[in-house]
Design a protein around this motif. Structure first.
Motif, PDB file in Angstrom:
ATOM      1  N   GLU A 274       0.845  -1.196   0.000  1.00 24.55           N
ATOM      2  CA  GLU A 274       0.000   0.000   0.000  1.00 24.55           C
ATOM      3  C   GLU A 274       0.884   1.251   0.000  1.00 24.55           C
ATOM      4  OE1 GLU A 274      -2.718  -0.510   3.247  1.00 24.55           O
ATOM      5  OE2 GLU A 274      -3.716  -2.234   2.304  1.00 24.55           O
ATOM      6  N   GLN A 275       0.291   2.423   0.253  1.00 20.53           N
ATOM      7  CA  GLN A 275       1.019   3.700   0.153  1.00 20.53           C
ATOM      8  C   GLN A 275       1.783   3.737  -1.180  1.00 20.53           C
ATOM      9  OE1 GLN A 275       3.072   3.305   4.124  1.00 20.53           O
ATOM     10  NE2 GLN A 275       2.267   5.369   4.404  1.00 20.53           N
ATOM     11  N   VAL A 276       1.055   3.508  -2.260  1.00 20.26           N
ATOM     12  CA  VAL A 276       1.692   3.230  -3.541  1.00 20.26           C
ATOM     13  C   VAL A 276       2.438   4.438  -4.113  1.00 20.26           C
ATOM     14  CG1 VAL A 276       0.130   1.332  -4.075  1.00 20.26           C
ATOM     15  CG2 VAL A 276      -0.471   3.655  -4.783  1.00 20.26           C
ATOM     16  N   GLU A 277       1.970   5.659  -3.833  1.00 22.14           N
ATOM     17  CA  GLU A 277       2.674   6.828  -4.350  1.00 22.14           C
ATOM     18  C   GLU A 277       4.077   6.925  -3.749  1.00 22.14           C
ATOM     19  OE1 GLU A 277      -0.361   6.915  -3.073  1.00 22.14           O
ATOM     20  OE2 GLU A 277      -1.702   7.638  -4.662  1.00 22.14           O
ATOM     21  N   LYS A 278       4.179   6.686  -2.441  1.00 23.60           N
ATOM     22  CA  LYS A 278       5.489   6.720  -1.787  1.00 23.60           C
ATOM     23  C   LYS A 278       6.394   5.620  -2.324  1.00 23.60           C
ATOM     24  CE  LYS A 278       7.820   6.731   2.687  1.00 23.60           C
ATOM     25  NZ  LYS A 278       8.997   6.115   2.069  1.00 23.60           N
ATOM     26  N   ARG A 279       5.836   4.426  -2.487  1.00 24.59           N
ATOM     27  CA  ARG A 279       6.661   3.327  -3.015  1.00 24.59           C
ATOM     28  C   ARG A 279       7.106   3.626  -4.440  1.00 24.59           C
ATOM     29  NH1 ARG A 279       7.269   2.794   1.917  1.00 24.59           N
ATOM     30  NH2 ARG A 279       5.313   2.361   2.978  1.00 24.59           N
ATOM     31  N   ALA A 280       6.242   4.257  -5.225  1.00 19.96           N
ATOM     32  CA  ALA A 280       6.628   4.629  -6.588  1.00 19.96           C
ATOM     33  C   ALA A 280       7.778   5.628  -6.571  1.00 19.96           C
ATOM     34  CB  ALA A 280       5.432   5.207  -7.343  1.00 19.96           C
ATOM     35  N   ASP A 281       7.704   6.610  -5.667  1.00 24.41           N
ATOM     36  CA  ASP A 281       8.806   7.572  -5.543  1.00 24.41           C
ATOM     37  C   ASP A 281      10.109   6.850  -5.220  1.00 24.41           C
ATOM     38  OD1 ASP A 281       7.061   9.645  -6.040  1.00 24.41           O
ATOM     39  OD2 ASP A 281       6.832  10.222  -3.933  1.00 24.41           O
ATOM     40  N   ASP A 282      10.040   5.865  -4.308  1.00 20.65           N
ATOM     41  CA  ASP A 282      11.234   5.086  -3.963  1.00 20.65           C
ATOM     42  C   ASP A 282      11.788   4.367  -5.187  1.00 20.65           C
ATOM     43  OD1 ASP A 282      10.986   5.850  -1.318  1.00 20.65           O
ATOM     44  OD2 ASP A 282      10.030   3.995  -0.668  1.00 20.65           O
ATOM     45  N   LEU A 283      10.903   3.803  -5.993  1.00 26.13           N
ATOM     46  CA  LEU A 283      11.350   3.086  -7.185  1.00 26.13           C
ATOM     47  C   LEU A 283      12.009   4.030  -8.183  1.00 26.13           C
ATOM     48  CD1 LEU A 283       8.283   0.704  -7.678  1.00 26.13           C
ATOM     49  CD2 LEU A 283      10.599   0.025  -7.023  1.00 26.13           C
ATOM     50  N   HIS A 284      11.391   5.178  -8.433  1.00 26.00           N
ATOM     51  CA  HIS A 284      11.968   6.128  -9.392  1.00 26.00           C
ATOM     52  C   HIS A 284      13.370   6.560  -8.960  1.00 26.00           C
ATOM     53  CE1 HIS A 284       8.479   6.474 -11.931  1.00 26.00           C
ATOM     54  NE2 HIS A 284       7.704   6.947 -10.960  1.00 26.00           N
ATOM     55  N   VAL A 285      13.534   6.870  -7.671  1.00 30.86           N
ATOM     56  CA  VAL A 285      14.855   7.290  -7.169  1.00 30.86           C
ATOM     57  C   VAL A 285      15.875   6.177  -7.377  1.00 30.86           C
ATOM     58  CG1 VAL A 285      16.142   7.821  -5.058  1.00 30.86           C
ATOM     59  CG2 VAL A 285      13.973   8.973  -5.513  1.00 30.86           C
ATOM     60  N   GLN A 286      15.476   4.951  -7.096  1.00 32.95           N
ATOM     61  CA  GLN A 286      16.432   3.847  -7.190  1.00 32.95           C
ATOM     62  C   GLN A 286      16.749   3.463  -8.633  1.00 32.95           C
ATOM     63  OE1 GLN A 286      16.122   0.697  -3.873  1.00 32.95           O
ATOM     64  NE2 GLN A 286      14.094   1.636  -3.955  1.00 32.95           N
ATOM     65  N   ILE A 287      15.771   3.554  -9.513  1.00 36.24           N
ATOM     66  CA  ILE A 287      16.079   3.289 -10.932  1.00 36.24           C
ATOM     67  C   ILE A 287      17.169   4.241 -11.402  1.00 36.24           C
ATOM     68  CG2 ILE A 287      15.166   3.414 -13.286  1.00 36.24           C
ATOM     69  CD1 ILE A 287      12.415   2.573 -12.039  1.00 36.24           C
ATOM     70  N   ASP A 288      17.021   5.518 -11.079  1.00 37.98           N
ATOM     71  CA  ASP A 288      18.041   6.498 -11.474  1.00 37.98           C
ATOM     72  C   ASP A 288      19.380   6.196 -10.802  1.00 37.98           C
ATOM     73  OD1 ASP A 288      16.203   7.807 -13.071  1.00 37.98           O
ATOM     74  OD2 ASP A 288      15.737   9.350 -11.585  1.00 37.98           O
ATOM     75  N   ALA A 289      19.353   5.793  -9.532  1.00 41.86           N
ATOM     76  CA  ALA A 289      20.597   5.472  -8.829  1.00 41.86           C
ATOM     77  C   ALA A 289      21.268   4.244  -9.428  1.00 41.86           C
ATOM     78  CB  ALA A 289      20.308   5.248  -7.345  1.00 41.86           C
ATOM     79  N   MET A 290      20.490   3.265  -9.818  1.00 44.19           N
ATOM     80  CA  MET A 290      21.050   2.049 -10.403  1.00 44.19           C
ATOM     81  C   MET A 290      21.637   2.316 -11.786  1.00 44.19           C
ATOM     82  SD  MET A 290      18.044  -0.454  -8.953  1.00 44.19           S
ATOM     83  CE  MET A 290      18.489  -1.966  -9.800  1.00 44.19           C
ATOM     84  N   VAL A 291      20.973   3.160 -12.556  1.00 47.77           N
ATOM     85  CA  VAL A 291      21.528   3.559 -13.852  1.00 47.77           C
ATOM     86  C   VAL A 291      22.844   4.307 -13.655  1.00 47.77           C
ATOM     87  CG1 VAL A 291      21.162   5.127 -15.801  1.00 47.77           C
ATOM     88  CG2 VAL A 291      19.353   3.529 -15.122  1.00 47.77           C
ATOM     89  N   ALA A 292      22.897   5.193 -12.648  1.00 41.58           N
ATOM     90  CA  ALA A 292      24.130   5.929 -12.354  1.00 41.58           C
ATOM     91  C   ALA A 292      25.242   4.968 -11.937  1.00 41.58           C
ATOM     92  CB  ALA A 292      23.880   6.963 -11.263  1.00 41.58           C
ATOM     93  N   ILE A 293      24.911   3.957 -11.141  1.00 34.78           N
ATOM     94  CA  ILE A 293      25.888   2.943 -10.747  1.00 34.78           C
ATOM     95  C   ILE A 293      26.418   2.216 -11.975  1.00 34.78           C
ATOM     96  CG2 ILE A 293      26.000   0.637  -9.702  1.00 34.78           C
ATOM     97  CD1 ILE A 293      24.373   1.787  -7.352  1.00 34.78           C
ATOM     98  N   ALA A 294      25.531   1.862 -12.883  1.00 34.03           N
ATOM     99  CA  ALA A 294      25.954   1.150 -14.094  1.00 34.03           C
ATOM    100  C   ALA A 294      26.887   2.010 -14.943  1.00 34.03           C
ATOM    101  CB  ALA A 294      24.725   0.742 -14.902  1.00 34.03           C
ATOM    102  N   ARG A 295      26.527   3.257 -15.127  1.00 36.94           N
ATOM    103  CA  ARG A 295      27.361   4.138 -15.952  1.00 36.94           C
ATOM    104  C   ARG A 295      28.715   4.390 -15.300  1.00 36.94           C
ATOM    105  NH1 ARG A 295      22.211   7.856 -17.684  1.00 36.94           N
ATOM    106  NH2 ARG A 295      21.854   6.887 -19.737  1.00 36.94           N
ATOM    107  N   SER A 296      28.728   4.543 -14.000  1.00 37.82           N
ATOM    108  CA  SER A 296      29.990   4.733 -13.293  1.00 37.82           C
ATOM    109  C   SER A 296      30.871   3.495 -13.416  1.00 37.82           C
ATOM    110  CB  SER A 296      29.713   5.042 -11.817  1.00 37.82           C
ATOM    111  OG  SER A 296      30.906   5.106 -11.082  1.00 37.82           O
ATOM    112  N   ALA A 297      30.275   2.325 -13.268  1.00 31.83           N
ATOM    113  CA  ALA A 297      31.036   1.085 -13.394  1.00 31.83           C
ATOM    114  C   ALA A 297      31.598   0.921 -14.802  1.00 31.83           C
ATOM    115  CB  ALA A 297      30.153  -0.104 -13.033  1.00 31.83           C
TER     116      ALA A 297
END
Length: 315
Positions: free
Chosen positions: A227-250
């Motif tokens: 539940e609290q789906v808007e908050k969980r969506a925000d968490d997902l968006h932040v992490q997708i961007d962080a994971m892409v940044a990790i990939a590019r840095s690597a």
């Protein structure tokens, strides 16, 4: 009110890791995802516990054809005389003839591991397979189940919006939320970028599309209701961007594909650990890897495939 929604633990990997769902409406039933062959007895037991028989099942709806979601589809359909299978148009051929799915996975894991983990994949007759393009509606005793094309994790992924219950069944599009990470702050959630079709822009768009429906909850295959789906969506968006940044840095720092992969695994572990601890989870790195080690490995693989696709020459 659960609107006839039953969560079934398929038993894959560990308890509360992999779910299938049984929906009941006026003594008719639909399964959403099914796990592996070894989950079939659990699904049939859940049907029995709901007071229904295999002949009451009209539909098996697959979010996508990855084997932890769909490996047991052929075996389950063989037990359901009146059911039809609903799947994304890109996934239909793999259910009718699963030989390519089997060969691809066996090339990575070996046939013995595949047999032990998933069981032999069973073909489904083409006349029992229904392709579900974007906007396709499945009727369960008059209860509409809207199939939405939600790529990002896989190009053959659909999510199902149940208007009656105002919930979405999201497969892997809305990430993973293992119950071991629940705290007073609620569920912990992270994206899954497992190989081979991760697309960050498409995944962002799919998550936004689901949120635009304003559902009361998401039902994840890994695992259960969030539940609290808007908050969980925000968490997902932040992490997708962080994971892409990790990939590019690597990619910039690595001395080859193997080094890049290990660098991504290290950095992903650090990301998830810091976020889990900020979420109030009191475990350490070793405990995190006991729970997320497989996901760290698969997410790093998926990010690697995505990186390579970005660097292919045009044409």
């Amino acid at each position: 009110m659960n609107h006839g929604i039953h969560t079934i633990d398929t038993g894959f990997v560990r308890p509360r890791f992999d779910a299938a769902y049984l929906l009941v409406e006026q003594s008719r039933a639909a399964f959403i995802d099914c796990g592996t062959n070894y989950a079939v007895p659990r699904l049939l037991q859940a049907l029995h516990d709901a007071g229904l028989a295999p002949g009451n099942v009209d539909w098996l709806i697959l979010t996508h054809v990855h084997l932890d979601h769909a490996g047991g589809a052929g075996e389950l359909m063989a037990q359901l005389p009146n059911a039809r299978l609903v799947v994304h148009p890109r996934g239909a051929r793999h259910m009718i003839d699963p030989s390519q799915l089997w060969a691809g996975a066996s090339a990575v894991y070996g046939e013995d591991v595949m047999e032990a983990t998933y069981g032999r994949l069973r073909p489904i007759p083409a006349e029992r397979v229904v392709e579900a393009p974007d906007g396709h509606v499945v009727s369960l005793a008059g209860r509409p189940l809207l199939c939405l094309d939600t790529p990002g994790h896989a190009r053959h992924h659909i999510s199902i919006y149940d208007e009656r219950a105002n919930v979405c069944f999201t497969g892997d599009t809305f990430g993973l939320s293992y119950r071991e990470f629940d705290t007073a702050m609620g569920p912990f959630i992270l994206p899954t970028t497992s190989p081979v079709q991760f697309d960050p822009d498409a995944l962002h768009a799919s998550i936004r599309r689901l949120i635009d429906l304003k559902p009361a909850a998401m039902y994840l295959t890994h695992f259960d209701r969030v539940e609290q789906v808007e908050k969980r969506a925000d968490d997902l968006h932040v992490q997708i961007d962080a994971m892409v940044a990790i990939a590019r840095s690597a990619q910039e720092r690595s001395r080859g594909a193997e080094d890049r992969h290990e660098t991504m695994k290290t950095d992903l572990t650090g990301l998830y650990l810091s976020r889990a601890q900020a979420h109030g989870w009191d475990g350490g790195r070793e405990q995190l890897l006991n729970l997320l080690g497989m996901d760290v490995e698969l997410n790093a693989q998926g990010l690697g495939v995505w990186l390579d696709s970005q660097h292919k020459a045009p044409g």
